[in-house]
Scaffold this active site. Structure first.
Site, PDB file in Angstrom:
ATOM      1  N   ASN A  30       0.870  -1.177   0.000  1.00 24.36           N
ATOM      2  CA  ASN A  30       0.000   0.000   0.000  1.00 24.36           C
ATOM      3  C   ASN A  30       0.907   1.228   0.000  1.00 24.36           C
ATOM      4  O   ASN A  30       1.492   1.570   1.012  1.00 24.36           O
ATOM      5  CB  ASN A  30      -0.882  -0.034   1.260  1.00 24.36           C
ATOM      6  CG  ASN A  30      -1.693   1.228   1.441  1.00 24.36           C
ATOM      7  OD1 ASN A  30      -1.816   2.040   0.517  1.00 24.36           O
ATOM      8  ND2 ASN A  30      -2.252   1.401   2.636  1.00 24.36           N
ATOM      9  N   LYS A  32       0.105   4.232  -0.267  1.00 23.29           N
ATOM     10  CA  LYS A  32      -0.558   5.417   0.309  1.00 23.29           C
ATOM     11  C   LYS A  32      -0.353   6.629  -0.609  1.00 23.29           C
ATOM     12  O   LYS A  32      -0.344   6.477  -1.829  1.00 23.29           O
ATOM     13  CB  LYS A  32      -0.045   5.669   1.732  1.00 23.29           C
ATOM     14  CG  LYS A  32      -0.102   4.407   2.594  1.00 23.29           C
ATOM     15  CD  LYS A  32       0.105   4.677   4.044  1.00 23.29           C
ATOM     16  CE  LYS A  32       0.209   3.362   4.783  1.00 23.29           C
ATOM     17  NZ  LYS A  32       0.159   3.515   6.225  1.00 23.29           N
ATOM     18  N   HIS A 117      -9.413   0.862   5.072  1.00 26.21           N
ATOM     19  CA  HIS A 117      -8.123   1.087   5.741  1.00 26.21           C
ATOM     20  C   HIS A 117      -8.342   2.041   6.918  1.00 26.21           C
ATOM     21  O   HIS A 117      -9.158   2.966   6.831  1.00 26.21           O
ATOM     22  CB  HIS A 117      -7.119   1.673   4.752  1.00 26.21           C
ATOM     23  CG  HIS A 117      -5.724   1.677   5.290  1.00 26.21           C
ATOM     24  ND1 HIS A 117      -5.292   2.617   6.202  1.00 26.21           N
ATOM     25  CD2 HIS A 117      -4.670   0.852   5.083  1.00 26.21           C
ATOM     26  CE1 HIS A 117      -4.029   2.363   6.520  1.00 26.21           C
ATOM     27  NE2 HIS A 117      -3.631   1.296   5.854  1.00 26.21           N
ATOM     28  N   GLU A 119      -6.738   4.449   7.976  1.00 25.37           N
ATOM     29  CA  GLU A 119      -6.533   5.865   7.673  1.00 25.37           C
ATOM     30  C   GLU A 119      -7.774   6.470   7.007  1.00 25.37           C
ATOM     31  O   GLU A 119      -8.068   7.640   7.189  1.00 25.37           O
ATOM     32  CB  GLU A 119      -5.268   6.040   6.815  1.00 25.37           C
ATOM     33  CG  GLU A 119      -4.021   5.824   7.666  1.00 25.37           C
ATOM     34  CD  GLU A 119      -2.794   5.362   6.908  1.00 25.37           C
ATOM     35  OE1 GLU A 119      -2.755   5.460   5.677  1.00 25.37           O
ATOM     36  OE2 GLU A 119      -1.864   4.875   7.589  1.00 25.37           O
ATOM     37  N   GLU A 187      -5.034  -5.163  10.727  1.00 26.92           N
ATOM     38  CA  GLU A 187      -4.029  -4.126  10.896  1.00 26.92           C
ATOM     39  C   GLU A 187      -4.284  -3.366  12.196  1.00 26.92           C
ATOM     40  O   GLU A 187      -5.114  -2.436  12.222  1.00 26.92           O
ATOM     41  CB  GLU A 187      -4.091  -3.137   9.739  1.00 26.92           C
ATOM     42  CG  GLU A 187      -3.823  -3.764   8.384  1.00 26.92           C
ATOM     43  CD  GLU A 187      -3.273  -2.739   7.415  1.00 26.92           C
ATOM     44  OE1 GLU A 187      -2.162  -2.950   6.918  1.00 26.92           O
ATOM     45  OE2 GLU A 187      -3.935  -1.717   7.176  1.00 26.92           O
ATOM     46  N   GLY A 193       2.856   2.006  10.735  1.00 30.60           N
ATOM     47  CA  GLY A 193       3.850   3.063  10.581  1.00 30.60           C
ATOM     48  C   GLY A 193       4.602   3.421  11.858  1.00 30.60           C
ATOM     49  O   GLY A 193       5.282   4.440  11.909  1.00 30.60           O
ATOM     50  N   SER A 231       3.727  -2.364  10.264  1.00 30.33           N
ATOM     51  CA  SER A 231       5.176  -2.385  10.488  1.00 30.33           C
ATOM     52  C   SER A 231       5.843  -3.705  10.099  1.00 30.33           C
ATOM     53  O   SER A 231       6.797  -4.133  10.744  1.00 30.33           O
ATOM     54  CB  SER A 231       5.486  -2.034  11.955  1.00 30.33           C
ATOM     55  OG  SER A 231       5.102  -0.700  12.224  1.00 30.33           O
TER      56      SER A 231
HETATM   57  C1  PEP Z   1      -0.645   0.032   6.178  1.00 26.35           C
HETATM   58  O1  PEP Z   1      -0.874   1.233   6.265  1.00 26.35           O
HETATM   59  O2  PEP Z   1      -1.443  -0.696   5.589  1.00 26.35           O
HETATM   60  C2  PEP Z   1       0.566  -0.482   6.786  1.00 26.35           C
HETATM   61  C3  PEP Z   1       0.593  -1.729   7.112  1.00 26.35           C
HETATM   62  O3  PEP Z   1       1.592   0.432   6.989  1.00 26.35           O
HETATM   63  P1  PEP Z   1       3.050   0.112   7.571  1.00 26.35           P
HETATM   64  O4  PEP Z   1       3.530  -1.179   6.948  1.00 26.35           O
HETATM   65  O5  PEP Z   1       3.880   1.272   7.190  1.00 26.35           O
HETATM   66  O6  PEP Z   1       2.894  -0.051   9.056  1.00 26.35           O
END
Ligand code: PEP
Length: 269
Positions: A30, A32, A117, A119, A187, A193, A231
């Site tokens: 992703n 983003k 998601h 976000e 998630e 992040g 992460s």
């Molecule tokens: C995400 O936003 O879907 C995600 C998993 O981000 P990150 O791997 O940066 O934690």
């Protein structure tokens, strides 16, 4: 039921696709709101070269920002990499300024769309009801829906993980989905992040809970692909991807370089 992966590891709880002896893990990137025309061509093209040179380690998908979609589709053409949208509207067309329909994603050549998601749930106030409508639009367009769920840190600290994730599962999964058309990404919001991850035991426990709940509510259990996201990087991917019930990863930050994303793909058991 257990299957043996191409690398000889035993993967349990996953149905193989027709004619195959195992189901590959899905590693989805992703991006983003990152990248430029130039960097996206280099990243997608570099990844396509890697996947073509060493195929079969995992199913691979990348979800770039909309304006980069065409460049990315061109860069991965001829490789087995699937491209996905990061979101979509629940309507097929109409007066929805700034939105993109799942039908248009399909038309341009996408195979996946992420919906729900955290976000989007946080920044745009998306409800599970809306996420479900989006997921149903994704299915109607013939794409695979990657439906995201996950608890905040406060919810985890107050012992509400299963309540929150259970509610999201009940409310967000599309009617009429099958294990071939719906992927769930667990998630934890606090892991996105941040460089922090749940313990492997915690990941296994939430995945088992989600699988059971998806089975109970939607008859989507055994063959369901359930990704972990938050992460994931080359340094922790092997142990996370080896956890029972983890069928792949949704990757944010570490999907932004060929080296890191490929390192995760190579970590698949
Ligand atoms: C995400 O936003 O879907 C995600 C998993 O981000 P990150 O791997 O940066 O934690």
């Amino acid at each position: 039921m257990a299957y043996v992966s191409k690398r000889g590891a035993t993967i349990s709880g996953i149905e193989p696709r027709t004619g195959e002896t195992h189901m590959a893990k899905l590693i989805a990137g992703n991006w983003k709101m990152n990248g430029s025309v130039e960097s996206s061509r280099a990243l997608a093209g570099g990844l396509a070269e890697k996947v073509k040179a060493t195929p079969g380690l995992a199913d691979v998908a990348i979800c770039p920002p909309g304006p980069l979609m065409r460049d990315v589709l061109t860069a991965v053409a001829g490789s087995p990499i699937g491209v996905g949208g990061q979101d979509c509207h629940w309507n097929e067309a109409g007066a929805h300024t700034g939105d993109t329909s799942a039908a248009l994603l399909a038309d341009i050549g996408c195979a996946y769309a992420i919906v729900g998601h955290s976000e989007r749930r946080a920044d745009h106030g998306e409800t599970s009801e809306q996420v479900k409508a989006k997921a149903e639009a994704v299915l109607s367009a013939g794409l695979v829906a990657i439906v995201c769920v996950g608890e905040t840190e406060a919810e985890r600290d107050t012992g509400q993980t299963e309540t929150v994730v259970g509610r999201q599962i009940d409310g967000s999964l599309p009617d009429g989905g099958t294990p071939k058309t719906v992927v769930i990404a667990y998630e934890p919001v606090w892991a996105i992040g941040t460089g922090r991850t749940p313990s492997l035991e915690e990941i296994a426990a939430v995945h088992a809970f989600i699988r059971a709940r998806a089975q109970e509510s939607y008859d989507l259990g055994e063959g369901l692909r359930l990704l972990y996201g938050g992460s994931v990087k080359p340094g922790n991917a092997a142990e996370i991807l080896a956890v029972e019930g983890v069928d792949g990863a949704l990757v944010g930050g570490a999907s932004l370089t060929v080296e890191d994303f490929w390192g995760i793909i190579e970590s698949c058991p």
